[in-house]
Scaffold this motif. Sequence first.
Motif, short mmCIF file in Angstrom:
data_model
loop_
_atom_site.label_atom_id
_atom_site.label_comp_id
_atom_site.label_asym_id
_atom_site.label_seq_id
_atom_site.Cartn_x
_atom_site.Cartn_y
_atom_site.Cartn_z
N ASN A 4 31.80 36.38 46.50
CA ASN A 4 32.18 37.11 45.29
C ASN A 4 31.53 36.52 44.03
O ASN A 4 31.21 37.23 43.09
CB ASN A 4 33.70 37.09 45.10
CG ASN A 4 34.39 38.10 46.01
OD1 ASN A 4 33.73 38.89 46.68
ND2 ASN A 4 35.71 38.07 46.02
N SER A 8 29.97 42.92 34.86
CA SER A 8 29.25 42.98 36.14
C SER A 8 28.33 41.78 36.27
O SER A 8 28.07 41.05 35.31
CB SER A 8 28.48 44.29 36.25
OG SER A 8 27.61 44.45 35.16
N LYS A 9 27.81 41.58 37.48
CA LYS A 9 26.98 40.41 37.77
C LYS A 9 25.62 40.47 37.05
O LYS A 9 25.29 41.46 36.40
CB LYS A 9 26.78 40.30 39.28
CG LYS A 9 28.08 39.97 40.03
CD LYS A 9 27.82 39.70 41.51
CE LYS A 9 29.13 39.34 42.22
NZ LYS A 9 28.89 39.07 43.68
N GLY A 49 39.31 38.04 43.54
CA GLY A 49 39.41 39.17 44.46
C GLY A 49 39.42 38.70 45.91
O GLY A 49 39.11 37.55 46.21
N CYS A 68 27.94 44.69 40.75
CA CYS A 68 29.20 44.19 41.31
C CYS A 68 30.08 43.57 40.23
O CYS A 68 29.58 43.00 39.26
CB CYS A 68 28.92 43.12 42.37
SG CYS A 68 28.23 43.77 43.87
N SER A 69 31.39 43.64 40.46
CA SER A 69 32.35 43.08 39.50
C SER A 69 32.29 41.54 39.50
O SER A 69 32.06 40.92 40.54
CB SER A 69 33.76 43.52 39.88
OG SER A 69 34.70 42.72 39.23
N THR A 70 32.53 40.96 38.34
CA THR A 70 32.60 39.50 38.23
C THR A 70 34.05 39.01 38.26
O THR A 70 34.29 37.82 38.08
CB THR A 70 31.99 39.02 36.90
OG1 THR A 70 32.69 39.67 35.84
CG2 THR A 70 30.52 39.34 36.82
N THR A 87 34.50 40.90 48.71
CA THR A 87 34.71 42.31 48.34
C THR A 87 33.87 42.69 47.13
O THR A 87 33.62 43.86 46.90
CB THR A 87 36.19 42.60 48.04
OG1 THR A 87 36.65 41.65 47.07
CG2 THR A 87 37.03 42.50 49.30
N HIS A 88 33.43 41.71 46.33
CA HIS A 88 32.58 42.01 45.17
C HIS A 88 31.13 41.68 45.52
O HIS A 88 30.53 40.79 44.92
CB HIS A 88 33.02 41.21 43.94
CG HIS A 88 34.45 41.45 43.56
ND1 HIS A 88 35.14 40.60 42.72
CD2 HIS A 88 35.32 42.42 43.90
CE1 HIS A 88 36.37 41.04 42.58
NE2 HIS A 88 36.52 42.14 43.29
#
Length: 476
Positions: A146, A19-20, A31, A25-27, A35-36
């Motif tokens: 993102n 995650s960030k 994507g 949020c996803s790293t 969206t992230h």
Amino acid sequence: MEYEAVIGLEVHAELKTASKAFCSCSTAFGGEPNTHVCPVCLGLPGVLPVINRQVVEFGLKTALALNCRVAPFCKFDRKNYYYPDLPKNYQISQYDLPLATGGYLKINVDGQERVIGITRVHMEEDAGKLVHVDGPGGGYSLVDYNRTGVPLLEIVSEPDLRSPAEARAYMEKLRAILQYLDVSDCKMEEGSLRCDANVSVRPRGSQTFGTKTEVKNMNSFRALQRALEYEIERQIAILEGGGRVEQATMAWDESRGVTTVMRTKEQAHDYRYFPEPDLVPLEIDAAWIERVRRELPELPDARCRRLMDTFGLPAYDAGVITSSRDLADYFDRVVARYPDAKVVSNWIMGDFLRLLNARNLEPGQAPVPPEELADLLELQKEGTISGKIAKQVLEEMFASGKGARQIVQERGLVQISDTAALGKIVDEVLAANPNVVEDYRNGKEKALGFLVGQVMKATGGKANPGLVNKLLKERL
Ligand SMILES: Nc1ncnc2c1ncn2[C@@H]1O[C@H](COP(=O)(O)OP(=O)(O)OP(=O)(O)O)[C@@H](O)[C@H]1O
Ligand SMILES: [Mg+2]
Ligand SMILES: [Mg+2]
């Protein structure tokens, strides 16, 4: 006059946390745009960032591997500037109290070891990505957030580097260390490892530094080296012409092979740094530091030493093989099956790396598993195939993904070691080259090589070279 270059690198490495840095949020790379993202990394009003513990852990690992002193107290600061890829209009970074300072790493260029100082290692967040759309219907830019808030480590070197080759070696060593630590993907082409190069020149022997420029936009090791070579020449030409180098930020233009001015000192930013009020300072206790220190994996220098001590490999070979953890792992697995380490290292440094590079692959992506390379070497050793054929087979293994034994069988590449069969071919070659035979008998040793070559040619490289030599000499 003779000039000397002075170089210091500022490196940014994206950390491979899930995650960030300050939100969940996803790293993940690649994507759908935007969206992230969440209110925190988009910098919406009223949100509070929270530091990702894994970022500090990875920062500690890196700092210790680089022999730095970890600060018992550090804090985050806001670096303020306006740019569309930065939704908060500031970057959370570290300014006067970074995570770690005062380290070093060792490089080896042309057999000479040098110790390069590391000024500091600090944590910060990445910005978003702008995509510029040109052409008909274009003329606008898109922004993808993102990447905004993905954790980075900034690693700044002392101005200790003295040539583009040293700068490249430093960068390669740093990448190796980050890969061994498993804290970053380190892909310069994808931007997960980035480098700004500060460079100045001075008359050789001078003790003071010249005015530096900062070169950006290199996305490969080769580009780093080329950009520095160009920039050093440019600065020397200015001095030779009686001019003065102007402090500036330069951009490397890969296709034209030149650096161009991005901004001069007058246009330099004033970032108005101030302490980030939404994050508490970090007090990293000694127990945490010691735990991370104990758990550090074997690093490139130690592994290099181990290859030299265990297998008697020359320093050069051990250095090349341990320059990438995946390559060193690969080597270990081949040697486990085929214990002649020097033969293995020759093959890996030669044909194996050449074939990988030709396909733009990293060692971890090799289409030939280490066990298959060991099989190939075994086939050569037991005399089933010649060295020349072995090279061809490896090419085919890379191309087809088939195993060595299968290729040798399918293509009938088994070495001819049958005295009768080879003897016949040798006789034919001798009959067809009476002049060369005459030369040899008159003392021209080289003539033998030619005759061996003719036999190899007649057998498509499959003749056992030792036997060919023996049969020729018997008849001459
Ligand atoms: N005269 C010089 N020639 C070449 N490199 C230099 C010189 N002075 C400093 N450097 C290198 O430049 C890099 C950045 O240095 P420094 O941070 O002091 O300057 P800056 O880029 O102007 O500041 P900052 O990036 O912190 O805003 C360091 O890697 C340092 O080693
Ligand atoms: Mg700088
Ligand atoms: Mg920075």
